[in-house]
Scaffold this active site. Structure first.
Site, short mmCIF file in Angstrom:
data_model
loop_
_atom_site.label_atom_id
_atom_site.label_comp_id
_atom_site.label_asym_id
_atom_site.label_seq_id
_atom_site.Cartn_x
_atom_site.Cartn_y
_atom_site.Cartn_z
N HIS A 255 23.73 -27.49 10.86
CA HIS A 255 23.22 -28.33 12.11
C HIS A 255 21.80 -28.51 11.48
CE1 HIS A 255 21.83 -29.34 15.80
NE2 HIS A 255 20.63 -28.62 15.61
N GLU B 243 14.00 -26.90 19.16
CA GLU B 243 14.77 -25.99 18.32
C GLU B 243 14.11 -25.06 17.47
OE1 GLU B 243 18.78 -28.91 18.19
OE2 GLU B 243 17.62 -28.70 16.31
N LYS C 211 25.67 -22.66 9.33
CA LYS C 211 26.85 -22.03 10.45
C LYS C 211 27.83 -21.10 9.98
CE LYS C 211 26.99 -26.88 12.97
NZ LYS C 211 27.92 -27.46 13.53
N TYR D 71 23.78 -26.33 22.62
CA TYR D 71 24.66 -27.49 22.72
C TYR D 71 24.77 -28.06 23.99
CZ TYR D 71 25.94 -26.94 17.65
OH TYR D 71 25.59 -26.95 16.28
N ASN E 293 31.45 -28.17 10.53
CA ASN E 293 30.70 -29.24 9.59
C ASN E 293 29.48 -28.40 8.58
OD1 ASN E 293 29.11 -28.96 11.57
ND2 ASN E 293 28.85 -31.19 12.10
P1 CMP Z 1 26.10 -30.39 15.00
O1 CMP Z 1 25.33 -31.29 14.07
O2 CMP Z 1 25.72 -29.03 14.80
O3 CMP Z 1 26.01 -30.93 16.29
C1 CMP Z 1 27.13 -31.07 17.34
C2 CMP Z 1 28.32 -30.26 16.90
O4 CMP Z 1 29.56 -30.69 17.71
C3 CMP Z 1 28.61 -30.95 15.51
O5 CMP Z 1 27.76 -30.66 14.40
C4 CMP Z 1 29.99 -30.44 15.10
O6 CMP Z 1 30.11 -29.24 14.73
C5 CMP Z 1 30.52 -30.60 16.75
N1 CMP Z 1 31.42 -31.75 16.82
C6 CMP Z 1 30.78 -33.04 16.93
N2 CMP Z 1 31.98 -34.11 17.15
C7 CMP Z 1 32.99 -33.06 17.39
C8 CMP Z 1 34.43 -33.53 17.55
N3 CMP Z 1 34.76 -34.66 17.89
N4 CMP Z 1 35.03 -32.45 17.72
C9 CMP Z 1 34.75 -31.07 17.49
N5 CMP Z 1 33.62 -30.74 17.11
C10 CMP Z 1 32.67 -31.81 17.07
#
Ligand code: CMP
Length: 133
Positions: free
Chosen positions: A115, A126, A9, A49, A112
């Site tokens: 993905h 994807e 990311k 998303y 985080n």
């Molecule tokens: P990802 O694995 O890319 O899939 C969905 C994304 O949503 C996740 O990683 C995080 O980046 C984001 N995400 C999931 N839960 C939350 C949350 N409670 N608050 C903010 N972002 C979130």
């Protein structure tokens, strides 16, 4: 053999962690099949998303994934989907174990770092979305 799809990311690219993250997948034994740096448009992010569209964090998630360039890859190996998810750790960086990518480099969502596809069906969709057929 199984294939999975990952996005390094924008926050990880900005922090110079591309090499470190790819190294972890490679040293595990996964093969990089395709690799590219690109930006994700807001339109594509909304589709990618879409299952989170009703969540309060959706606008912040869209902003985070479109904030700058990302690195996308197709990784291959036996049980690649499960191995990659083990390597990246729990979605919430607070719950991600030390030693995982999120556990070592991330503090809080949506930042985080990585993905990864969560099932063979999602991986196929994807891979097609970001690398074509
Ligand atoms: P990802 O694995 O890319 O899939 C969905 C994304 O949503 C996740 O990683 C995080 O980046 C984001 N995400 C999931 N839960 C939350 C949350 N409670 N608050 C903010 N972002 C979130």
């Amino acid at each position: 053999m199984e294939q999975t799809f990952i996005i390094i990311k924008p926050e990880a690219v900005a922090r110079g962690l591309v090499g470190e993250i790819l190294k972890r997948f490679e040293q595990k034994g996964l093969r990089i099949v395709r690799l590219k740096m690109d930006r994700i448009s807001e339109d594509v992010a909304r589709v990618h998303y879409g299952h989170h569209a009703d969540k309060p964090f959706f606008p912040g998630l869209l902003a985070a994934i479109t904030a700058g360039p990302v690195v996308m890859a197709i990784l291959e190996g036996p049980n690649a989907i499960a191995h990659v998810r083990n390597l990246i750790g729990a979605t919430d960086p607070l719950k991600a174990a030390p030693g995982t990518i999120r556990g070592d480099f991330a503090l809080e969502n949506p930042y985080n770092m990585v993905h990864a596809s969560d099932s063979p069906e999602t991986a196929a969709v994807e891979i097609e979305r970001f690398f074509g057929a």
